[in-house]
Design a protein around this motif. Structure first.
Motif: not given
Lengths: 469, 290
Positions: B86-90, B119-120, B199-200, B204-205
Motif C-alpha cells: 500500500s501507499d499513502v492513497l490507501e 507522492g501522487d 502526475r507529480g 494525497r499526503l
C-alpha cells in the motif's frame, strides 16, 4: 474506445437502447453516426480519410453501374484502387520507403534523402481500405450490384463493430444485411452473447495474461536470452496474437449479431491446421480470402503449373507481410510463409482433400504450429538482427531458467482449457457447436469463461495487437 | 444457461466472503483492523495506531505496545493496520474508514514510509481501494484522483463484489500453486507493464494529514529502514510539514550485515526487535512531550 473497456459497453448500451426504438432507415442512420463517433474516439482527424474513401468508392460504384464501356470501367476501377492505395501507401508506407530509399541512395553515394513525415498510422486504415476496394472490384467484375443508397454504403465502409480491425467484409455479404430490415431474435442474442464472452475471454484472459511473458522475452537484449525462454516467448506470442485478434473478431461478431448482422468467421481453430495452407484457411480468413481473390487468383493462382503457383504464392504472401506492417521484419515474415507454401506447392501436385483427423495429424498440427511460431520470431522481433539472435539463442543456450519454466507453465495454464474446447468443437465440425450442446455443457464452458474473466483479469491492459496493422 | 452462469457467480460470491480472510494474512489483517482500532477505545491514553505496508509489518515486533510501555514507563495501547503493497492513497482511505467507523480515535497515527510511497505518482488500484471506500465516497474519490470511466467502474464493481475485490489474491494463489518459480518471476513480468503517466505532487499526503488534523489525531511519520538506504528529499519533508518525522533509516544497532534484513526492504525478526525498541524510545519521548 476498445471492446474490452467499460466505456465501449456504455456506448454500446446507449446505441442498443436507441436502435430498437427506430425504424430500419433510422437504425442505419444511428449506426452510421455511432460508427463515426466510435472512430472519432480514436482520432477524429482521420475521419476525413474514411469520408474520402467512402465518397470515391460510392461514386465509382455508381459510375460502374452506369457504363458498359470497358475503358471507362477500367478507368473508374483504377481511380478507386489508386485512391485507396494512395491513402494506405501515404499513411502507412511513406516513411518506410523514404527511409529505405534514402539508405539506398546513400549506399550508392547520392546524398539525397527523401523526407520522412513521422505520420501517425490511422487506426483501421488497412482494413477499411481493403474492404472498400473489394467493393469496387466486385462491382467491376459484376459480382455484386453497385450500392444505390449513399447512407447504406457509408455504413458498409464504417460499420463500427468491424471498422478498426475487421473482419474485412465483402459488399455482397454486408451491404445486403444493411439494406434489409433486421429483426434480431433470441437466437441472435444467444449467439451474440456467446461470441462476446469467448472473445473477451480470449482477449482479456489469454492475450493480456501472456503479454508480459512476450514483452519479457522480445524486449531488450536478445543475446542474453536462454533458448527455452525464446521458445516460450514464441509460444506465448502465438497464443497472445491468436487470443488478441480472434478475440477481437469474436466480439465484433457478437456485437454485430445483437444488432441483427452476421459477420464472417475470421478464425477457424488455426492451431488445428495440419499444414501451412490449412493454417491460412483458418487464420484471418477475411484477409487470406481477400488476398486469394484479388491478388493470387488474378496472378494466375494455381492454373499455370507448379513453378508459377509457387511464385504466385511467394508474391501474395510477401504482400501479405507488407500489409501487416511497414518494416523488413514483416516483409521477411510474409516471404517466409510464401516460401514454405511455395515449397509445399512444388513438392505436392494438388491440395489434399478434407478428411477426418487421424493420429498422425497430431504430429502434423504440431509441426505446423512450430513453423508458425518460427515465423513469429521474425514478425515480433524489433529487427531482423534480433530475429537472428533469438534463433541463435535457441541453439546456443539450452538452459532452463525460472522465466522459461514459469512462462511455459503459464502458457499451458491459460491456453490448455481453450485448446481442449476447440478440439472438442473441431471434432464436432461446428465452429459454434457449443450453442447446440446440452445446457450443462454450455453452462460449464461459459461459467468457466466468466469465472476466469472475473478472477484472472490481469489488470494491465495491452492494446489490441492488430490495431497497429 | 445465463441463469446457471449468474448462479455460479452468486455462489462464488457467497462462498468467498467467509473465506476471504484465508486468502492472505494481509486480507485477514485488513478485515480485523476495525475491531483492533475499536479496542483502542477502551484503553488508556496515549493510544497509538501504526499504519503502513509490509515494510512496517516486518519492522514492528508483535509486542510493540509492551515495548512502548517499557520505554514510557507507563501503559500504552497500540494497534496496527498493515496493507501489503500500500501507499499513502490507501492509508488515507483506510484511515477515513477506521476513524469514521471504528468508534474510537487514536491519539497518534504513526505512518511507516519510504519517499516513493508518499507522492501522487503511484497508480490508483481500484481493487485495493474498494476495501476502504463506501459507495457514497466513489464520486469524491473519482473527482480527487481524476479517475477514468474504467477505474470508476472497476471501483464500484470491486466495492460490490468480493470476487472482483479479491481477484488478484485468488490469481496469485492459483498461479503460485501451478506455476514453478512464479513468485520469483512475477516482479520481472510486472516490470514489463507500460509506465503510468507521472502526475507529480503530494496532494494525497496533504489530504491524509488534513484528515488527521481534522480528527485531532497527532501525525508522526517514520522513514523506514532499507538495506541500501535512501534520501528523504526536501520535497518529502515539505509535504510532511504537518507531521513529525522520525528518521528510522538506520537506527543505532540495525546493520544489514548482522542478519537484520530478510531482503532489500523487509527486516528480519531480529532486525524488528532492534527497530521496535528504537521506535518505542523515539515515540515515548514525543508522545509524553505532547
Amino acid at each position: 474506445m476498445v471492446f474490452d473497456s467499460f466505456l465501449f459497453w456504455y456506448f454500446y448500451a446507449v446505441v442498443l437502447l436507441a436502435y430498437f426504438r427506430l425504424p430500419h432507415r433510422g437504425q442505419n442512420a444511428l449506426l452510421l453516426g455511432a460508427s463515426y463517433v466510435f472512430y472519432a474516439c480514436w482520432d477524429w482527424r482521420f475521419l476525413g480519410l474514411i469520408w474520402a474513401s467512402t465518397a470515391v468508392d460510392y461514386a465509382v460504384g455508381r459510375g460502374l453501374a452506369r457504363t458498359d464501356a470497358p475503358s471507362r470501367r477500367r478507368a473508374l476501377l483504377l481511380a478507386s484502387v489508386g485512391t485507396n492505395l494512395s491513402i494506405l501507401g501515404f499513411f502507412k508506407y511513406w516513411d518506410f520507403f523514404a527511409r529505405e530509399l534514402g539508405a539506398l541512395l546513400a549506399a550508392i553515394g547520392l546524398p539525397a534523402a527523401p523526407p520522412t513525415l513521422g505520420l501517425i498510422l490511422p487506426v483501421g486504415i488497412s482494413f477499411y481500405t481493403f474492404q472498400t476496394m473489394s467493393y469496387t472490384i466486385d462491382v467491376y467484375r459484376r459480382q455484386t450490384p453497385a450500392c444505390a443508397d449513399p447512407l447504406d454504403f457509408a455504413l458498409f465502409v464504417a460499420f463500427f463493430p468491424q471498422l478498426v480491425a475487421g473482419p474485412i467484409e465483402r459488399a455482397g455479404r454486408l451491404i445486403g444485411q444493411i439494406a434489409r430490415p433486421r429483426a434480431p431474435g433470441v437466437e441472435d442474442v444467444r449467439a451474440g452473447t456467446y461470441l462476446i464472452l469467448i472473445g473477451l475471454f480470449k482477449k482479456v484472459v489469454l492475450a493480456d495474461s501472456l503479454a508480459p511473458l512476450v514483452e519479457s522475452v522480445f524486449t531488450g537484449d536478445a543475446s542474453a536470452r536462454a533458448g527455452p525462454e525464446v521458445v516460450m516467448g514464441a509460444y506465448a506470442f502465438a497464443l497472445q496474437i491468436y487470443g488478441d485478434f480472434s478475440g477481437y473478431s469474436s466480439i465484433a461478431q457478437g456485437v454485430a449479431r445483437w444488432l441483427g448482422f452476421q459477420l464472417t468467421d475470421n478464425f477457424r481453430h488455426p492451431f488445428f491446421a495440419r499444414d501451412l495452407g490449412d493454417l491460412w484457411r483458418r487464420w484471418h480468413v477475411s484477409l487470406s480470402t481477400w488476398l486469394r481473390d484479388y491478388v493470387y487468383v488474378p496472378l494466375g493462382g494455381s492454373r499455370r503449373g507448379a513453378w508459377r503457383t509457387a511464385s504466385n504464392l511467394l508474391i501474395t504472401f510477401t504482400l501479405c507481410g507488407l500489409w501487416h506492417g511497414a518494416a523488413w521484419t514483416f516483409v521477411a515474415w510474409g516471404a517466409f510463409h510464401g516460401a514454405l507454401l511455395a515449397a509445399r506447392a512444388l513438392l505436392r501436385s494438388s491440395a489434399q482433400p478434407e478428411r477426418p483427423w487421424a493420429l498422425g495429424d497430431v504430429g502434423r498440427a504440431a509441426l505446423t504450429f512450430h513453423a508458425f511460431c518460427a515465423g513469429l520470431l521474425l514478425i515480433r522481433a524489433e529487427s531482423l538482427t534480433q530475429s537472428v539472435e533469438l534463433v541463435a539463442a535457441i541453439v546456443a543456450r539450452p538452459v532452463m531458467t525460472d522465466l522459461a519454466a514459469a512462462g511455459l507453465a503459464m502458457v499451458a495454464f491459460y491456453s490448455t482449457p481453450l485448446l481442449l474446447f476447440e478440439a472438442w468443437l473441431e471434432r464436432r465440425g461446428d465452429l459454434h457447436g457449443l450453442l447446440s450442446a446440452p445446457w450443462p455443457a454450455r453452462a460449464a464452458v461459459q461459467g468457466y469463461m466468466v469465472w476466469m474473466l472475473v478472477l484472472f483479469h490481469p489488470g494491465a491492459k495491452s492494446v489490441f495487437y492488430y490495431f497497429q496493422f | 444457461m445465463v441463469v446457471a452462469v449468474v448462479a455460479s457467480l452468486l455462489l462464488g460470491e457467497v462462498a468467498l466472503r467467509p473465506l476471504e480472510g484465508r486468502l492472505s494474512a494481509d486480507v485477514r489483517h485488513i478485515l480485523d483492523a476495525p475491531a483492533q482500532v475499536r479496542a483502542l477505545g477502551d484503553a488508556p491514553a496515549p493510544r497509538v495506531l501504526f499504519v503502513g505496508n509490509s515494510m512496517l509489518r516486518c519492522a514492528l515486533a508483535p509486542d510493540v505496545a509492551a515495548r512502548l510501555a517499557v520505554a514510557r514507563g507507563q501503559p500504552c495501547a497500540a494497534a496496527t493496520v498493515f496493507m501489503d503493497g500500500s501507499d499513502v492513497l490507501e492509508w488515507r482511505w483506510a484511515l477515513e474508514r477506521l476513524l469514521r467507523e471504528g468508534q474510537a480515535r487514536p491519539d497518534a497515527v504513526v505512518l511507516g514510509f519510504t519517499p516513493g510511497q508518499l507522492g501522487d505518482d503511484n497508480p490508483v488500484r481500484p481493487q485495493r481501494l474498494a476495501r476502504h471506500v463506501r459507495l457514497g465516497d466513489v464520486a469524491a474519490l473519482a473527482t480527487e484522483e481524476s479517475l477514468s470511466v474504467e477505474q470508476t467502474t472497476h471501483l464500484v464493481l470491486a466495492r460490490a463484489s468480493a470476487l472482483v475485490q479479491n481477484a488478484d489474491r485468488v490469481r496469485t494463489r492459483c498461479l503460485d500453486a501451478v506455476v514453478p518459480a512464479y513468485r520469483r518471476v512475477k516482479p520481472r513480468l510486472a516490470a514489463t507493464a507500460a509506465p503510468t503517466a507521472m502526475r507529480g505532487g503530494d496532494r494525497r499526503l496533504r489530504r491524509l494529514l488534513a484528515l488527521l488534523a481534522r480528527e485531532g489525531v497527532v501525525a508522526l511519520a517514520v522513514a523506514m529502514p532499507t538495506r541500501e538506504g535512501y534520501d528523504v528529499s526536501s520535497t518529502a519533508r515539505d509535504a510532511l510539514g504537518g507531521a513529525t518525522i522520525l528518521d528510522g533509516r538506520r537506527p543505532p544497532g540495525l546493520e544489514p550485515g548482522e542478519g537484520h534484513f530478510d531482503d532489500d526492504v523487509h527486516l528480519s525478526p531480529d532486525g524488528a526487535a532492534v527497530f521496535t525498541d528504537w521506535l518505542a524510545r523515539e515515540l515515548a519521548a514525543r508522545l509524553d512531550r505532547r
